[in-house]
Design a protein around this motif. Structure first.
Motif, short mmCIF file in Angstrom:
data_model
loop_
_atom_site.label_atom_id
_atom_site.label_comp_id
_atom_site.label_asym_id
_atom_site.label_seq_id
_atom_site.Cartn_x
_atom_site.Cartn_y
_atom_site.Cartn_z
N ARG A 217 64.46 63.49 45.37
CA ARG A 217 64.79 62.06 45.75
C ARG A 217 65.11 62.31 47.44
N LEU A 218 64.75 61.61 48.20
CA LEU A 218 64.74 61.38 49.70
C LEU A 218 65.31 59.95 49.89
N PHE A 219 66.73 60.23 50.30
CA PHE A 219 67.67 59.02 50.67
C PHE A 219 67.72 58.57 52.05
N PHE A 220 67.46 57.74 52.46
CA PHE A 220 67.84 56.92 53.74
C PHE A 220 69.01 56.15 53.76
N ILE A 221 69.88 56.83 54.55
CA ILE A 221 71.50 56.33 54.42
C ILE A 221 71.88 55.80 55.86
N GLY A 222 72.73 54.80 55.80
CA GLY A 222 73.37 54.27 56.95
C GLY A 222 72.67 53.44 58.00
N LEU A 223 71.49 52.88 57.26
CA LEU A 223 70.35 52.22 58.18
C LEU A 223 70.92 50.77 58.37
N ARG A 224 72.19 50.58 58.91
CA ARG A 224 72.63 49.29 59.28
C ARG A 224 71.75 48.52 60.51
N LEU A 225 71.54 49.56 61.48
CA LEU A 225 70.81 49.03 62.81
C LEU A 225 69.46 49.73 62.53
N GLY B 13 46.54 55.33 53.74
CA GLY B 13 46.22 55.12 55.27
C GLY B 13 47.33 54.37 56.03
N LYS B 14 48.45 53.83 55.06
CA LYS B 14 49.56 53.07 55.86
C LYS B 14 50.67 54.37 56.17
N ARG B 15 51.74 53.85 57.20
CA ARG B 15 52.56 54.79 57.72
C ARG B 15 53.78 54.13 57.45
N LEU B 16 54.90 55.00 57.00
CA LEU B 16 56.20 54.82 56.92
C LEU B 16 56.82 55.11 58.27
N LEU B 17 57.46 54.24 59.09
CA LEU B 17 58.20 54.57 60.37
C LEU B 17 59.85 54.42 60.10
N VAL B 18 60.23 55.32 60.54
CA VAL B 18 61.81 55.52 60.52
C VAL B 18 62.39 55.70 61.95
N HIS B 19 63.25 54.74 61.99
CA HIS B 19 64.23 54.92 63.24
C HIS B 19 65.63 54.83 62.72
N LEU B 20 66.55 56.05 63.08
CA LEU B 20 67.91 56.19 62.43
C LEU B 20 68.76 55.46 63.07
N MET B 21 68.45 55.19 64.37
CA MET B 21 69.66 54.21 65.32
C MET B 21 70.93 54.84 65.09
N LEU B 22 71.91 54.14 65.28
CA LEU B 22 73.21 54.72 65.44
C LEU B 22 73.75 54.74 63.90
N GLY B 23 74.11 56.27 63.53
CA GLY B 23 74.61 56.39 62.27
C GLY B 23 73.81 56.61 60.99
N GLY B 24 72.45 56.47 61.29
CA GLY B 24 71.51 56.74 60.05
C GLY B 24 71.13 58.27 59.80
N VAL B 25 71.01 58.69 58.50
CA VAL B 25 70.67 59.97 58.21
C VAL B 25 69.68 60.15 57.07
N MET B 26 69.36 61.20 56.71
CA MET B 26 68.29 61.20 55.66
C MET B 26 68.87 62.54 54.83
#
Length: 269
Positions: free
Chosen positions: A103-111, A67-80
């Motif tokens: 595996r699902l990688f979340f990369i470059g999430l500085r912002l 029932g929960k949700r994962l919300l991703v915003h990559l902003m500048l430089g983010g990739v999956m």
């Protein structure tokens, strides 16, 4: 920053690879990427499965069976990136979700960020967003009605997420080129015919962006031939000095409201 076509591409390709699979392990290497304590994040996410992936504006929502949700915003430089057992990517990963050997990688999430939210919290996040320009309910009449109230440069109007959701720096320039309108034109000075043309260009350019997999540099998985194809099909964006494909005059790089902007001074009016 990824815009609507890029996030739509992620939605499509990730849906094919992770929907219905159990999350067998969670690794968080940057605490600021998530919105709750790391131990809590792992406890609530590990063992769940992803039932659907949805896009809203420049966000992706991973719906969990809890029932929960994962919300991703990559902003500048983010990739999956989705990696199989014999694959990896030489980038720093802020979060890794494992699905057995995948595996699902979340990369470059500085912002950027990956937040664990309830439906109520998700609604609060989205409450100020404008309509989805590619939604069938977003008709030309609705667009004309919204444009009646707008002031300021056309570029600034198009990238305003409270006006329309999902358009950013690149596609605003591409849309203006397709509509033969200068991005510095004042929105309130457009004729009704120009506004109708603009609406049609929004639909055409965004559909083209989705079809070509957006402009991301990093593929979603090894062997991905779709993601990033728009890089080779831009009309004006990042093509300063190159001849306009329509009239031959050199593409100009300018700045509007502190945003770099590309256009042709010959055939955009």
């Amino acid at each position: 920053m990824p815009e609507l076509p890029e996030m739509e591409t992620y939605k499509r390709l990730l849906s094919e690879r992770v929907i219905g699979k159990n999350i067998t392990a969670v690794e968080v290497t940057r605490e600021k990427t998530v919105n709750v304590p790391v131990d809590q994040f792992i406890k609530e996410v590990q063992g769940c499965s992803i039932t659907a992936i949805e896009r809203r504006a420049k966000f992706l929502v991973f719906k969990l069976n809890s029932g929960k949700r994962l919300l991703v915003h990559l902003m500048l430089g983010g990739v999956m990136y989705v990696a199989s057992e014999d694959d990896d990517i030489d980038r720093t990963k802020q979060v890794t979700l494992s699905f057995g050997g995948t595996r699902l990688f979340f990369i470059g999430l500085r912002l950027g960020y990956l937040h664990l939210l309830t439906d109520g919290q998700l609604e609060e996040t989205f409450e100020d967003l404008g309509p989805e320009p590619t939604d069938p309910s977003f008709t030309v009449n609705r667009f004309l009605s919204l444009m009646e109230k707008k002031r300021g440069a056309l570029k600034t109007t198009l990238v305003n997420q409270k006006f329309l959701a999902g358009i950013g720096n690149l596609y605003s320039d591409e849309i203006c080129f397709h509509a033969k309108l200068l991005p510095k034109r004042q929105s309130n000075d457009l004729s009704e015919q120009e506004k109708t043309t603009l609406y049609n260009s929004i639909q055409t350019v965004l559909a083209r962006g989705i079809q070509l997999g957006g402009y991301m540099d990093v593929p979603v998985y090894k062997g991905d031939q779709l993601t990033g194809s728009y890089n080779h099909h831009c009309f004006v964006y990042d093509l300063e000095g190159q001849p306009c494909q329509r009239c031959g005059q050199p593409i100009i790089k300018d700045e509007i409201s502190s945003r770099k902007t590309f256009y042709c001074n010959g055939c955009q009016k």
